[in-house]
Enzyme design. Structure first.
Site, PDB file in Angstrom:
ATOM      1  CB  ALA A 118      -0.790   0.023   1.322  1.00 47.17           C
TER       2      ALA A 118
ATOM      3  CG  ASN B  17      -2.858   3.079  11.213  1.00 43.81           C
ATOM      4  OD1 ASN B  17      -3.013   3.805  10.545  1.00 43.81           O
ATOM      5  ND2 ASN B  17      -0.970   3.000  11.364  1.00 43.81           N
TER       6      ASN B  17
ATOM      7  CD  GLN C 108      -5.296  -1.054   9.339  1.00 51.04           C
ATOM      8  OE1 GLN C 108      -6.216  -1.565  10.354  1.00 51.04           O
ATOM      9  NE2 GLN C 108      -3.840  -0.824   9.711  1.00 51.04           N
TER      10      GLN C 108
ATOM     11  CB  SER D 299      -1.809  -3.054   2.373  1.00 52.90           C
ATOM     12  OG  SER D 299      -1.376  -4.553   2.293  1.00 52.90           O
ATOM     13  CB  ALA D 300      -3.161  -8.613   0.061  1.00 61.63           C
ATOM     14  CG  HIS D 301       0.359  -7.186   5.133  1.00 58.32           C
ATOM     15  ND1 HIS D 301       0.542  -6.091   6.579  1.00 58.32           N
ATOM     16  CD2 HIS D 301       0.585  -6.159   3.960  1.00 58.32           C
ATOM     17  CE1 HIS D 301       1.168  -5.688   6.695  1.00 58.32           C
ATOM     18  NE2 HIS D 301       1.066  -4.945   5.436  1.00 58.32           N
TER      19      HIS D 301
ATOM     20  CB  THR E 257       7.533 -10.121 -13.652  1.00 56.86           C
ATOM     21  OG1 THR E 257       8.733  -9.632 -15.157  1.00 56.86           O
ATOM     22  CG2 THR E 257       7.063 -11.082 -14.121  1.00 56.86           C
TER      23      THR E 257
ATOM     24  CB  CYS F 247       5.178   2.546  10.871  1.00 57.91           C
ATOM     25  SG  CYS F 247       4.506   2.121  10.009  1.00 57.91           S
TER      26      CYS F 247
HETATM   27  N1  PLP Z   1      -2.381   3.130   5.397  1.00 59.30           N
HETATM   28  C1  PLP Z   1      -2.249   2.120   6.885  1.00 59.30           C
HETATM   29  C2  PLP Z   1      -3.159   2.604   7.086  1.00 59.30           C
HETATM   30  C3  PLP Z   1      -2.177   0.987   7.075  1.00 59.30           C
HETATM   31  O1  PLP Z   1      -2.553   0.728   8.291  1.00 59.30           O
HETATM   32  C4  PLP Z   1      -0.959   0.945   6.635  1.00 59.30           C
HETATM   33  C5  PLP Z   1       0.190  -0.266   7.065  1.00 59.30           C
HETATM   34  O2  PLP Z   1       0.381  -0.602   8.505  1.00 59.30           O
HETATM   35  C6  PLP Z   1       0.049   1.453   4.879  1.00 59.30           C
HETATM   36  C7  PLP Z   1      -1.058   2.069   4.676  1.00 59.30           C
HETATM   37  C8  PLP Z   1       0.458   0.631   4.346  1.00 59.30           C
HETATM   38  O3  PLP Z   1       0.448  -0.575   4.067  1.00 59.30           O
HETATM   39  P1  PLP Z   1       1.431  -1.370   3.496  1.00 59.30           P
HETATM   40  O4  PLP Z   1       2.235  -2.557   4.274  1.00 59.30           O
HETATM   41  O5  PLP Z   1       1.097  -2.528   2.423  1.00 59.30           O
HETATM   42  O6  PLP Z   1       2.655  -0.959   3.033  1.00 59.30           O
END
Ligand code: PLP
Length: 356
Positions: free
Chosen positions: A72, A140, A168, A184-186, A221, A304
């Site tokens: 993301a 988040n 989120q 984001s997938a995870h 790719t 982070c």
């Molecule tokens: N935006 C938000 C609100 C998030 O919680 C996160 C991940 O912590 C991100 C962006 C970034 O996602 P990615 O880990 O896929 O870069």
């Protein structure tokens, strides 16, 4: 170990894992194919990517294209850096670093105020000539839900574009309209290393990673395994959205009962996703708490920010002073968290906090 940090990342869903194996396994000798190659093997992998793109898009508004990215963060950078033009970029004061820092790096960052309940309201003006407004759908750190429909409307009225970080919220609630949406997938029980940028039809961005242009905006790719894992995770999230929300609600009610007395909730009680509890307690030494609860995974803020020693800009933006922000923890559950795990994990945290 008890995992209560589902805003940082989520475990891989079995549906996602199964979808990925076909493209990781070399048993039939085709899984490794380059999905952009025009031969038969390539076309098979390409078809799996097309199918996954539809699965991912099914949770997004109509009228746009899904471009797969590595994360993301990458999607957000493509959106913000790829937008031609000049002029202020207005971002909520509680954006994830991906938006917050990119806007700063691009210059002309304007911060939108956020109220004490964690809401970025539209009753504030945009600077003259604003070209982009960025307001995330769900925060988040504190889980609060933002009025993104209103922000999209306001941006349009002022001839600005609207980027929504839906990382989120995607897969957990309806993602509402925007000009660009990052996911984001995870965060939805898919694999790490894959995200996407949804771009409204008709909107042109300059690619900032140039090369083969496999994803149009983004060169490189694609990994068929990561993309199909994302697709399967999205399909499972779509099917289970109500059940997941009901499960989260049960755990929320119990967690709120347990974090009673001298704990204060950060952010609104109701206008938030009930899978994220951010609470503070006067005098709490969070670093000590975390070292005493080594078998319980929770966070001191965003993944982070925690560990950086920096006070969370999100908690400061909602009016907490440095001390209150440093007395805060985030506990987050998900689809695979059991009531027993939640109770045991929270009790461990409470016992350690009480003994300080
Ligand atoms: N935006 C938000 C609100 C998030 O919680 C996160 C991940 O912590 C991100 C962006 C970034 O996602 P990615 O880990 O896929 O870069």
């Amino acid at each position: 170990m008890i995992y209560l940090d589902n805003q940082a990342t989520t475990p891989l869903a079995p549906e996602a894992r199964d979808a990925m194996l076909r493209w990781l396994d070399t048993a039939d000798g085709t899984g490794f194919a380059n999905p952009h190659s025009p031969h038969r093997m390539g076309r098979q992998a390409g078809a799996a990517i097309d199918f996954a793109r539809e699965q991912v898009a099914a949770l997004l508004p109509p009228g746009g294209t899904v471009h797969f990215t590595g994360s993301a963060c990458e999607a957000i950078n493509i959106a913000m850096r790829g937008l031609p033009g000049d002029g202020p970029i207005s971002v909520s004061a509680i954006e994830h670093a991906a938006v917050y820092e990119t806007a700063e790096a691009l210059g002309h960052r304007h911060l939108l105020n956020v109220a004490a309940n964690g809401q970025c309201n539209t009753n504030q003006s945009l600077p003259q000539g604003t070209r982009l407004v960025c307001v995330m759908q769900v925060n988040n750190e504190i889980g609060t839900i933002q009025p993104t429909v209103e922000w999209h409307r306001k941006a349009k009225e002022e001839n600005a574009l609207f980027l929504c970080d839906a990382v989120q919220s995607y897969g957990k609630m309806e993602v509402t309209g925007a000009d660009m949406i990052a996911i984001s997938a995870h965060k939805i029980y898919g694999p790490k290393g894959i995200g996407a940028l949804w771009v409204r039809h008709g909107l042109e961005l300059d690619p900032f990673i140039t090369g083969g242009r496999q994803e149009g905006l983004r060169s490189g790719t694609l990994s068929t395994a990561l993309v199909t894992g994302f697709g399967a995770a999205a399909a499972a999230a779509k099917e289970r959205m109500e059940d997941d929300a009901a499960h989260a609600e049960k755990l929320w009610t119990r967690a709120r009962e347990m974090f009673a007395d001298n704990w204060t909730l950060n952010g609104d009680e109701d206008t938030r996703l009930h899978a994220n509890l951010n609470v503070r307690r006067k005098g709490l030494d969070v670093a000590r708490l975390m070292s005493e609860c080594r078998d319980v995974m929770f966070s001191a803020g965003s993944a982070c920010a925690s560990g950086s020693g920096k006070t969370s800009h999100v908690l400061k933006a909602i009016g907490l002073n440095d001390e209150q922000a440093k007395n805060s923890i985030r506990v987050g559950w998900g689809r695979y968290t059991t009531m027993e795990q939640l109770e045991q994990g929270v009790q461990t945290i409470l016992d350690a906090a009480n003994s300080q």
